[in-house]
Structure formats: C-alpha cells, structure tokens
Scaffold this motif. Structure first.
Motif, PDB file in Angstrom:
ATOM      1  N   PHE A  19       0.845  -1.204   0.000  1.00 22.08           N
ATOM      2  CA  PHE A  19       0.000   0.000   0.000  1.00 22.08           C
ATOM      3  C   PHE A  19       0.877   1.250   0.000  1.00 22.08           C
ATOM      4  O   PHE A  19       0.589   2.232  -0.692  1.00 22.08           O
ATOM      5  CB  PHE A  19      -0.915  -0.016   1.226  1.00 22.08           C
ATOM      6  N   THR A  20       1.960   1.204   0.770  1.00 27.97           N
ATOM      7  CA  THR A  20       2.911   2.310   0.804  1.00 27.97           C
ATOM      8  C   THR A  20       3.510   2.547  -0.575  1.00 27.97           C
ATOM      9  O   THR A  20       3.661   3.696  -1.022  1.00 27.97           O
ATOM     10  CB  THR A  20       4.046   2.019   1.806  1.00 27.97           C
ATOM     11  N   VAL A  21       3.861   1.478  -1.268  1.00 30.55           N
ATOM     12  CA  VAL A  21       4.447   1.586  -2.604  1.00 30.55           C
ATOM     13  C   VAL A  21       3.494   2.301  -3.562  1.00 30.55           C
ATOM     14  O   VAL A  21       3.907   3.164  -4.346  1.00 30.55           O
ATOM     15  CB  VAL A  21       4.797   0.181  -3.141  1.00 30.55           C
ATOM     16  N   ILE A  22       2.224   1.944  -3.505  1.00 31.55           N
ATOM     17  CA  ILE A  22       1.232   2.565  -4.395  1.00 31.55           C
ATOM     18  C   ILE A  22       1.147   4.071  -4.136  1.00 31.55           C
ATOM     19  O   ILE A  22       1.131   4.881  -5.072  1.00 31.55           O
ATOM     20  CB  ILE A  22      -0.142   1.903  -4.210  1.00 31.55           C
ATOM     21  N   LEU A  23       1.113   4.449  -2.859  1.00 26.61           N
ATOM     22  CA  LEU A  23       1.015   5.870  -2.514  1.00 26.61           C
ATOM     23  C   LEU A  23       2.287   6.616  -2.877  1.00 26.61           C
ATOM     24  O   LEU A  23       2.241   7.704  -3.466  1.00 26.61           O
ATOM     25  CB  LEU A  23       0.717   6.020  -1.022  1.00 26.61           C
ATOM     26  N   TRP A  24       3.439   6.052  -2.533  1.00 27.33           N
ATOM     27  CA  TRP A  24       4.707   6.723  -2.840  1.00 27.33           C
ATOM     28  C   TRP A  24       4.982   6.750  -4.336  1.00 27.33           C
ATOM     29  O   TRP A  24       5.648   7.661  -4.829  1.00 27.33           O
ATOM     30  CB  TRP A  24       5.855   6.023  -2.112  1.00 27.33           C
ATOM     31  N   GLY A  25       4.471   5.776  -5.060  1.00 29.19           N
ATOM     32  CA  GLY A  25       4.700   5.738  -6.498  1.00 29.19           C
ATOM     33  C   GLY A  25       3.876   6.752  -7.264  1.00 29.19           C
ATOM     34  O   GLY A  25       4.258   7.172  -8.358  1.00 29.19           O
ATOM     35  N   THR A  26       2.732   7.173  -6.698  1.00 28.98           N
ATOM     36  CA  THR A  26       1.863   8.133  -7.393  1.00 28.98           C
ATOM     37  C   THR A  26       2.110   9.580  -6.975  1.00 28.98           C
ATOM     38  O   THR A  26       1.766  10.502  -7.714  1.00 28.98           O
ATOM     39  CB  THR A  26       0.383   7.789  -7.148  1.00 28.98           C
ATOM     40  N   VAL A  27       2.721   9.801  -5.808  1.00 30.14           N
ATOM     41  CA  VAL A  27       2.872  11.177  -5.320  1.00 30.14           C
ATOM     42  C   VAL A  27       3.812  12.038  -6.157  1.00 30.14           C
ATOM     43  O   VAL A  27       3.609  13.264  -6.226  1.00 30.14           O
ATOM     44  CB  VAL A  27       3.316  11.176  -3.833  1.00 30.14           C
ATOM     45  N   PRO A  28       4.851  11.499  -6.845  1.00 27.46           N
ATOM     46  CA  PRO A  28       5.700  12.391  -7.650  1.00 27.46           C
ATOM     47  C   PRO A  28       4.933  13.140  -8.731  1.00 27.46           C
ATOM     48  O   PRO A  28       5.295  14.268  -9.074  1.00 27.46           O
ATOM     49  CB  PRO A  28       6.727  11.428  -8.267  1.00 27.46           C
TER      50      PRO A  28
END
Length: 310
Positions: A19-28
């Motif tokens: 879940f963290t990966v999904i959020l961190w991957g979209t924030v840039p």
C-alpha cells in the motif's frame, strides 16, 4: 538498550508495504504539478500541516493521543533525530529534483531503502537467507537495467547534475537514518504517536520558510494535487511505519523499491488521460525487463520471512 522486535504478522506487514508503494509511487506526479505554482518549502510545509491535523483528529476520536508521560518515556534524542532527518529528506529531495530531473531523482533515491535495509542488518541484527541475498542481487541488476538510460545520462552529464545528484544522495541517507530511528522508537511508542510528533515538529520548523498566501490562488487541479500530496503523506508514512512493526526493516526496504515502477505506470496513465498535465516517460524493452527483475527480487526478499505467526 533493547531493540525493537517485529510482531511476526508478516503478511500484514507485506500488505502495508505494498500500500505504501502505491502511494509513494503516485505522489511524484502530484508533486510535479504542485511545484509549478508553489515553492519547495511551502509544498512540504502544507503536507506536514495537513498530515498533523488529520492524524490529530483521527487519534482524538480514537482516544489515542500521546500523553505527556508517554512522550517523556521515549528517548528524546531519537525523536529529535527522526524529526530532523525526516525534514531534511523531504526538503533535500525536492531541491535535488529541481536541479536534476525526475528520472535521475528516481534512480538515486533508490539508495534510501537499500541503505535502510543494510543498516537494519547491522543495527537490528536482521539476517538475509541465501535466497534473499540472491533476490537482492536480482533487484540490484533490475534497477540498473530499468534505469539504464537515466544512469547513462547521469554519468555523461558534466557538472549540471553534480550538485543536484549529491543532494539526492544525501536525501537517501537522511531517509534511511529516519527510518531506522523510527523502527527503534516503535519499541516505546506506537507508530501513530511517533508520526504525529514528527509531522508537528517538521511543520513547526518549516513555518518561518512557508508562504501560504499563493495557495489561495491555485487552480482547481493544482490545489487537488497539493491536497493529495498532504493526504498521501499521512496515509503513506502511516502504512510504512505500521509495516515496520510487523515486518523486518530489511524486507520492507525491498518492497518499497517498487515505487518507481508504480510512478512510471502512473505517468503512462496520466499521459493518456491528460496529456498536457505531465510528460510521459519512455521505457525501453531492457527497462521493462529490469522492472520484472526488480519485482522478482523484491518479492523473493519480502516473501522469505521465516515466521509462523500471522
């Protein structure tokens, strides 16, 4: 000093890491839009303030706000390290990004979870099995292949990217130190309490540098992206901190290396839906192969958690 031990619920830790990966991957993508209208310090300040307010309300409703006694019982020096290095990471990453490019920033910031994982091997006495070391080698090879064009461009650049690249490497170190401090703080405080303190401390330190007035002049899209950045912070780091309570830091670090792949996939989607919003990223066949190696290596490391508890 006794060290933090995981709960043994490794499947929950793995789910939180993904879940963290999904959020961190979209924030840039959201950050790229937000910084078109706001400076680095204001964007970062806004993210911390939104995260602090939302987390305060959430914990107040659940009657889980940290007491003065709890905070005093925690190692103050470790809390200070977590606040300072988390703040340094946020600011330095955006500054490095501004002086290089999103692609090169993604390459260099991958040092962060690697450094956290290696640090956990020594500090928390975590161990890799033979298959996990093979997975780490596969992951490393995958990163080289996935970002081959960006790495070549970075090497060929004379002095343009030198300062920015150095800042990004420092940002990766800052993040690794913060993450290891966070894991040890979990021995005395729940993750939600630690993050509340960190968000509040970082927001307070950034207040003199923030310029909130331009926020009221943002377009609907820009404000939506800025708000998403704030929500992403509280949810992403909340899931990340909680994952460290259930899964070894070395394995969490392997999973979060998948974030760049999510970023590029998200960019493809956004480029198709709103082509004028952000420039799409081109990935070669070698890059795709590298991405598969990264996924495979990360999963080997993460799924080899030798525990019988869930």
């Amino acid at each position: 000093m006794s060290l933090h031990q995981t709960s043994g619920r490794w499947r929950l830790g793995l789910a939180l890491s993904i879940f963290t990966v999904i959020l961190w991957g979209t924030v840039p993508i959201a950050l790229a839009v937000a910084v078109q209208a706001l400076d680095v310090y204001t964007v970062t300040w806004f993210r911390f303030v939104v995260s602090f307010v939302l987390l305060t309300v959430f914990l107040a409703v659940r009657q889980e706000l940290p007491t003065v006694e709890k905070i005093r019982a925690a190692p103050i020096k470790l809390i200070a390290i977590a606040i300072i290095f988390f703040l340094f990471h946020y600011v330095s990453f955006l500054q490095g990004l501004a002086q290089t490019s999103p692609s090169n920033a993604e390459v260099l910031i991958q040092l962060a979870p690697v450094l956290m994982g290696l640090g956990a091997l020594f500090i928390f006495k975590e161990r890799y099995t033979l298959s996990q070391w093979i997975g780490l080698g596969l992951l490393t090879l995958g990163l080289v292949l996935f970002f081959n064009e960006q790495i070549i461009a970075l090497i060929n650049e004379p002095t343009n990217y030198l300062i920015g690249s150095g800042i990004l490497i420092l940002s990766a170190i800052f993040w690794a130190v913060y993450s290891l401090a966070l894991k040890q703080l979990l021995h005395t405080l729940p993750s939600s309490n630690i993050l509340l303190i960190v968000y509040g401390g970082c927001g307070l330190l950034l207040t003199p540098l923030a310029k909130p007035q331009p926020i009221f002049t943002l377009t609907a899209v820009q404000f939506a992206m800025l708000l998403f950045c704030g929500l992403n912070t509280v949810m992403g780091y909340g899931a990340f901190a909680e994952s460290l309570d259930h899964l070894e830091a070395s394995k969490v670090s392997a999973v979060v290396t998948l974030a760049p792949i999510v970023t590029f996939v998200s960019m493809w989607v956004v480029a198709g839906v709103a082509p004028n919003l952000i420039k799409p990223e081109h990935i070669t066949a070698i890059g795709i192969l590298g991405g598969l190696f990264v996924v495979g290596g990360s999963m080997i490391i993460a799924l080899r958690a030798r525990t019988s508890t869930d």
